[in-house]
Motif scaffolding. Structure first.
Motif, short mmCIF file in Angstrom:
data_model
loop_
_atom_site.label_atom_id
_atom_site.label_comp_id
_atom_site.label_asym_id
_atom_site.label_seq_id
_atom_site.Cartn_x
_atom_site.Cartn_y
_atom_site.Cartn_z
N CYS A 57 15.11 -28.00 8.28
CA CYS A 57 15.35 -28.40 7.01
C CYS A 57 13.99 -28.28 6.11
CB CYS A 57 16.12 -29.71 6.75
SG CYS A 57 17.95 -29.50 7.22
N LYS A 58 13.20 -27.70 6.79
CA LYS A 58 11.71 -27.51 5.85
C LYS A 58 11.07 -26.09 5.84
CE LYS A 58 9.86 -31.96 7.64
NZ LYS A 58 8.79 -32.67 8.21
N TYR A 59 10.38 -26.05 5.02
CA TYR A 59 9.98 -24.55 4.74
C TYR A 59 8.43 -24.63 5.91
CZ TYR A 59 12.60 -23.27 0.66
OH TYR A 59 13.75 -23.04 -0.17
N GLU A 60 8.62 -23.56 6.66
CA GLU A 60 7.38 -23.38 7.56
C GLU A 60 6.78 -22.35 7.21
OE1 GLU A 60 6.83 -25.48 9.90
OE2 GLU A 60 8.73 -26.66 9.77
N ARG A 61 5.51 -22.50 7.65
CA ARG A 61 4.58 -21.28 7.10
C ARG A 61 4.69 -20.02 8.22
NH1 ARG A 61 -1.91 -21.90 6.26
NH2 ARG A 61 -2.39 -19.51 5.80
N TYR A 62 4.78 -19.04 7.54
CA TYR A 62 5.20 -17.76 8.52
C TYR A 62 4.06 -17.14 9.07
CZ TYR A 62 6.74 -13.11 9.70
OH TYR A 62 6.90 -12.05 10.53
N THR A 63 3.75 -16.82 10.42
CA THR A 63 2.70 -16.29 11.03
C THR A 63 3.42 -15.06 11.88
OG1 THR A 63 3.05 -17.82 12.89
CG2 THR A 63 1.69 -18.43 11.23
N LYS A 64 2.30 -14.05 11.94
CA LYS A 64 2.94 -12.68 12.48
C LYS A 64 2.44 -12.86 14.03
CE LYS A 64 2.32 -9.75 8.78
NZ LYS A 64 1.46 -8.35 8.07
N SER A 65 3.55 -12.10 14.60
CA SER A 65 2.94 -12.06 16.35
C SER A 65 2.13 -11.06 16.59
CB SER A 65 4.49 -11.91 17.02
OG SER A 65 5.09 -10.88 16.61
N LYS A 66 1.78 -10.88 17.59
CA LYS A 66 0.82 -9.70 18.08
C LYS A 66 1.74 -8.40 17.89
CE LYS A 66 -2.40 -12.31 20.85
NZ LYS A 66 -2.94 -12.39 22.07
N TRP A 67 3.21 -8.62 18.36
CA TRP A 67 4.02 -7.41 18.20
C TRP A 67 4.18 -6.94 17.15
CZ3 TRP A 67 5.17 -4.05 21.41
CH2 TRP A 67 6.34 -3.19 21.24
N ASP A 68 4.43 -7.88 16.04
CA ASP A 68 4.72 -7.46 14.59
C ASP A 68 3.19 -6.62 13.98
OD1 ASP A 68 6.94 -8.43 14.41
OD2 ASP A 68 6.54 -10.38 13.89
N VAL A 69 2.32 -7.35 14.55
CA VAL A 69 0.98 -6.64 14.09
C VAL A 69 0.88 -5.01 14.75
CG1 VAL A 69 -1.61 -6.72 14.04
CG2 VAL A 69 -0.47 -8.81 13.81
N LEU A 70 1.22 -5.23 15.78
CA LEU A 70 1.02 -3.75 16.72
C LEU A 70 1.77 -2.67 16.04
CD1 LEU A 70 -0.12 -2.14 18.73
CD2 LEU A 70 1.39 -3.04 20.24
N LEU A 71 3.25 -3.13 15.62
CA LEU A 71 4.03 -2.32 14.81
C LEU A 71 3.65 -1.95 13.71
CD1 LEU A 71 7.65 -3.97 16.03
CD2 LEU A 71 6.71 -1.67 16.86
N GLY A 72 3.02 -2.89 12.75
CA GLY A 72 2.62 -2.48 11.49
C GLY A 72 1.49 -1.58 11.48
N VAL A 73 0.67 -1.52 12.22
CA VAL A 73 -0.64 -0.80 12.62
C VAL A 73 -0.13 0.60 12.95
CG1 VAL A 73 -2.56 -0.15 13.81
CG2 VAL A 73 -2.19 -2.57 13.15
N LEU A 74 0.65 0.64 13.98
CA LEU A 74 1.35 2.03 14.25
C LEU A 74 2.26 2.74 13.15
CD1 LEU A 74 2.78 1.05 17.77
CD2 LEU A 74 0.60 2.47 17.11
N LEU A 108 2.61 6.90 9.24
CA LEU A 108 2.39 7.30 7.85
C LEU A 108 1.45 8.07 7.36
CD1 LEU A 108 4.40 7.35 5.52
CD2 LEU A 108 3.31 5.10 4.65
N SER A 109 0.30 7.47 7.62
CA SER A 109 -1.07 8.20 7.07
C SER A 109 -1.23 9.55 7.87
CB SER A 109 -2.18 7.39 7.64
OG SER A 109 -2.14 5.99 7.06
N SER A 110 -0.85 9.69 9.28
CA SER A 110 -0.78 10.83 9.92
C SER A 110 0.17 11.86 9.17
CB SER A 110 -0.44 10.75 11.22
OG SER A 110 -1.47 9.82 11.83
N LEU A 111 1.29 11.65 8.97
CA LEU A 111 2.29 12.39 8.19
C LEU A 111 1.73 12.81 6.93
CD1 LEU A 111 5.55 10.66 9.36
CD2 LEU A 111 4.70 12.98 10.21
N LEU A 112 1.05 11.88 6.26
CA LEU A 112 0.66 12.17 4.82
C LEU A 112 -0.60 13.17 4.91
CD1 LEU A 112 1.10 11.54 2.02
CD2 LEU A 112 -0.75 9.74 2.07
N ALA A 113 -1.48 12.97 5.91
CA ALA A 113 -2.55 13.74 6.24
C ALA A 113 -2.13 15.37 6.46
CB ALA A 113 -3.49 13.22 7.29
#
Length: 325
Positions: free
Chosen positions: A13-30, A35-40
């Protein structure tokens, strides 16, 4: 500075600070990279569609230069074809007329050059300038064939020119005795009164009256093929073969100055005037034989006579008088 994210945890019943997992970081980078590749790629496609790369610009320039060179070559081949047409026209209507040669048939001059399949391999490559390239090569091939035919023609004419020089030297073109005043022609070619038989008979030569011992000359270059002596007929006579179907006979001679097999030139002394054989007065009976047939010698006296003199001797030879043999 990135924003700090929080989420509500129902368990605490508290607001917790959100932290990204390594998997989330990897997916974001990919995702970002995708998107950058498609745009390029999209930007590259659009750019390449509207703008040429330096390499493409260079290739286009080379293609334009090659096309220009082919067009220049085609123009030059067309000019050479025109020149060849002029040479063919001169060959058929001038040179071959002069040297009495039949024109080369157009079927030989315009013969094909290897057929329609000659450049099949080149056509199968699908060249963008196929019509231009193949057209130029076909024209060059035809031109080479025509040049070959023309070179053979000139070789033939060169040989005929040499033969023509020999022909004009060999043709019996002068009178057999000196006749400057044209008074020595006693009887011409044709039907004449025979001096012994006293009947009209074919006289197959020309009689030149002259004192006994007057020089007799060969009327053209040739070879002595007969030196004959008989009691009747031509008496002492000589026959010279001039080639090209021409022979000359000299009858009723007094002396021979040549031997059988001897080569003579026009104007060479071959004998002297006599009164031998069936002859009624000193003279030389002169005949011209062409292809085995005796013809009028007066038609060949063009080498040592002016036009007016030739007309005069024609008139003298045409008189129907009595022959001397």
């Amino acid at each position: 500075m990135s924003r700090i994210k929080y989420y509500y945890d129902p368990k605490t019943c508290k607001y917790e600070r959100y932290t990204k997992s390594k998997w989330d970081v990897l997916l974001g980078v990919l995702g970002f990279l995708s998107l950058s590749s498609l745009l390029a790629v999209g930007i590259l496609l659009v750019f390449s569609y509207y703008f040429d790369s330096p390499k493409e610009l260079l290739l286009k320039k080379e293609n334009e230069e090659l096309k220009l060179y082919y067009e220049m070559m085609d123009t030059e081949v067309t000019r050479l074809n025109d020149m060849m047409a002029d040479l063919k026209d001169r060959d058929d209507n001038l040179y071959r007329v002069i040297f009495e040669s039949e024109p080369i048939p157009s079927s030989i001059r315009e013969a094909g050059y290897g057929g329609s399949d000659r450049f099949r391999d080149l056509k199968e490559k699908g060249l963008r300038q196929e019509d231009l390239i193949v057209g130029v090569m076909e024209n060059v091939g035809k031109l080479k064939k025509q040049m070959y035919v023309q070179s053979l023609s000139y070789d033939e004419l060169a040989e005929k020119a040499l033969n023509k020089e020999e022909y004009w030297a060999s043709i019996p073109a002068i009178q057999p005795v000196h006749n400057e005043d044209l008074k020595r022609l006693a009887s011409g070619f044709g039907v004449r009164l025979h001096p012994i038989l006293k009947v009209r008979k074919m006289h197959a030569g020309i009689d030149f009256s002259a004192p006994k011992g007057t020089p007799i000359y060969a009327t053209g270059d040739g070879k002595v093929i007969q030196v004959k002596t008989e009691f009747g007929g031509y008496g002492k006579s000589i026959v010279i073969d001039h080639g090209f179907g021409f022979q000359t006979r000299y009858g009723h001679m007094n002396e021979f100055k040549v031997k059988r097999g001897q080569t003579v030139k026009r104007g060479d002394l071959i004998g002297t005037v006599g009164n031998t054989g069936s002859s009624t007065a000193p003279h030389v009976h002169y005949e011209v034989i062409k292809d085995g047939r005796r013809i009028n010698p007066v038609n060949y006296f063009f080498k040592d006579l002016e036009p007016s003199e030739f007309d005069k001797i024609l008139e003298l030879a045409s008189r129907e008088n009595q022959s001397l043999s």
